[in-house]
Design an enzyme around this catalytic site. Sequence first.
Site, mmCIF file in Angstrom:
data_model
loop_
_atom_site.group_PDB
_atom_site.id
_atom_site.type_symbol
_atom_site.label_atom_id
_atom_site.label_comp_id
_atom_site.label_asym_id
_atom_site.label_seq_id
_atom_site.Cartn_x
_atom_site.Cartn_y
_atom_site.Cartn_z
ATOM 1 N N LYS A 230 0.846 -1.174 0.000
ATOM 2 C CA LYS A 230 0.000 0.000 0.000
ATOM 3 C C LYS A 230 0.892 1.237 0.000
ATOM 4 C CE LYS A 230 0.804 1.740 3.365
ATOM 5 N NZ LYS A 230 2.103 2.206 3.946
ATOM 6 N N TYR B 230 -3.976 3.830 6.780
ATOM 7 C CA TYR B 230 -4.364 2.804 7.759
ATOM 8 C C TYR B 230 -5.668 3.203 8.461
ATOM 9 C CZ TYR B 230 0.106 0.424 7.378
ATOM 10 O OH TYR B 230 1.176 -0.294 6.907
HETATM 11 P P1 NAD Z 1 12.529 1.942 1.754
HETATM 12 O O1 NAD Z 1 13.090 3.250 1.354
HETATM 13 O O2 NAD Z 1 13.049 1.329 3.013
HETATM 14 O O3 NAD Z 1 12.715 0.854 0.591
HETATM 15 C C1 NAD Z 1 12.473 1.177 -0.757
HETATM 16 C C2 NAD Z 1 13.280 0.256 -1.661
HETATM 17 O O4 NAD Z 1 13.078 0.673 -3.003
HETATM 18 C C3 NAD Z 1 14.778 0.297 -1.392
HETATM 19 O O5 NAD Z 1 15.313 -0.999 -1.474
HETATM 20 C C4 NAD Z 1 15.316 1.122 -2.552
HETATM 21 O O6 NAD Z 1 16.651 0.780 -2.903
HETATM 22 C C5 NAD Z 1 14.350 0.761 -3.647
HETATM 23 N N1 NAD Z 1 14.307 1.760 -4.719
HETATM 24 C C6 NAD Z 1 14.303 1.473 -6.027
HETATM 25 N N2 NAD Z 1 14.283 2.591 -6.759
HETATM 26 C C7 NAD Z 1 14.285 3.612 -5.900
HETATM 27 C C8 NAD Z 1 14.274 5.012 -6.070
HETATM 28 N N3 NAD Z 1 14.244 5.585 -7.276
HETATM 29 N N4 NAD Z 1 14.283 5.764 -4.961
HETATM 30 C C9 NAD Z 1 14.266 5.219 -3.718
HETATM 31 N N5 NAD Z 1 14.268 3.874 -3.507
HETATM 32 C C10 NAD Z 1 14.280 3.077 -4.589
HETATM 33 O O7 NAD Z 1 10.952 2.127 1.830
HETATM 34 P P2 NAD Z 1 9.913 1.277 2.689
HETATM 35 O O8 NAD Z 1 9.676 1.966 3.979
HETATM 36 O O9 NAD Z 1 10.312 -0.134 2.711
HETATM 37 O O10 NAD Z 1 8.564 1.496 1.834
HETATM 38 C C11 NAD Z 1 8.365 0.803 0.612
HETATM 39 C C12 NAD Z 1 6.856 0.676 0.352
HETATM 40 O O11 NAD Z 1 6.281 -0.084 1.390
HETATM 41 C C13 NAD Z 1 6.135 2.007 0.342
HETATM 42 O O12 NAD Z 1 5.139 1.997 -0.643
HETATM 43 C C14 NAD Z 1 5.474 2.086 1.704
HETATM 44 O O13 NAD Z 1 4.251 2.804 1.701
HETATM 45 C C15 NAD Z 1 5.210 0.622 1.993
HETATM 46 N N6 NAD Z 1 5.238 0.333 3.427
HETATM 47 C C16 NAD Z 1 4.345 -0.539 3.920
HETATM 48 C C17 NAD Z 1 4.341 -0.835 5.263
HETATM 49 C C18 NAD Z 1 3.393 -1.850 5.805
HETATM 50 O O14 NAD Z 1 3.350 -2.002 7.019
HETATM 51 N N7 NAD Z 1 2.656 -2.554 4.986
HETATM 52 C C19 NAD Z 1 5.270 -0.213 6.121
HETATM 53 C C20 NAD Z 1 6.204 0.637 5.580
HETATM 54 C C21 NAD Z 1 6.196 0.909 4.224
#
Ligand code: NAD
Length: 374
Positions: free
Chosen positions: A137, A221
Amino acid sequence: MSLSRRDFNRSITRLGALGLAAQLAPQVTSPLFAQTANRKIGYAVIGLGRISDHFIRGIQDTTNSKVTALVSGHRDKAEKIAAQYGVPKSSIYSYENIEDMRSNSAIDAVYVGLPNSMHAEYSIRSAKAGKHVLCEKPMATTVPEAQSMIDAAKAANVKLMIAYRCHYETTNLAAVKLIRDGALGQLQSIQGAFGFSCGPEEWRLTKSLGGHGPLFDVGIYCLNASRYLTGEEPASFSAYAYSNPNDPRFREVEESINWITRFPSGVIASCNTTYGAPMDGYIRAYGSKGWLEINPAFVYEGLRLRAEYRDDAGKFIQLDQPNAEKDPIHFTKEAAHFSDCILNNKTPKSPGEEGLRDMTCIREIYRSAGITMA
Ligand code: NAD
């Protein structure tokens, strides 16, 4: 694409009926079940950031899922994770060559853990490569993108599920059951909040990757919970947004947004989200016979359900149910559910249409706050 308010209400009601039907319909067991009973669904994890780490750890505790491939822009990082989880080097892909996954029969599905604005592209490319899609999401950053993800999955005959982990999590499900069982009587109102102080370097603060602000990321959420607690689709919204003009973090996306949702039965939900302050996630529901609160409601562990109400005999009931389950249990349950849907040809409880409903609601909230979203 923009909908008039009447179109919006009509589409949201229709989608709501579909969603409820999907949740209430008896699950049909495929004749393939016997052949697939011991099979594990193989996942390619796309994006190796924080959420994917939870997902990869969570999947280890399932009996029907495993990680069989990784997609990353950082080969070194991917090789380390691959070695840790027994993924062959030959199953590490870059963002440019995910189409090559098509010929890898060890990959049944993908998990998309990328920044918001990349969800649609990678979900659609994965579907076109013949892989089922479990996407984080918010589903996408625009309503048309969300629709095109659904269309792509249908065209490729693959399943699409949005990773709403609270749909599979014990405490949120217990709260839904209490309300459906009538413990609170006629629901009157809902309050919720979820936010955090976002670091200045986060992609979340950019329009190009985050799309919009905290409503996409954490406010969703509360929105989603107000929909599953009521079991209704919103009739209308009213909202205010604010960004501190002196805080450089909020040049591209809004800092805070507060909104009120009116549901057809008369329930009114009032929710807040921000990237400017720590705001522990909670949701509270008040009914004619009592109240319940999940606090914390949306974090990965330590959830707690409290409630007070009078039962049919007039007896005063007090509940306090801390949840002892540990992270990454939400991800274990979510992955197990999606794999079960793939193995037994079932519709996920949070399909693409569920993500689209939230996206459509979010567009209405932004519209009310004077922010344009496609
Ligand atoms: P994050 O920054 O920790 O991870 C993002 C990943 O995408 C990294 O591995 C990064 O290298 C990669 N990536 C590829 N291209 C990129 C670019 N151009 N710029 C930046 N990163 C790039 O982020 P996250 O917190 O893991 O969030 C990722 C997704 O998960 C988001 O959509 C967020 O809303 C969702 N999320 C969901 C939950 C949940 O509980 N379901 C919790 C946190 C995040």
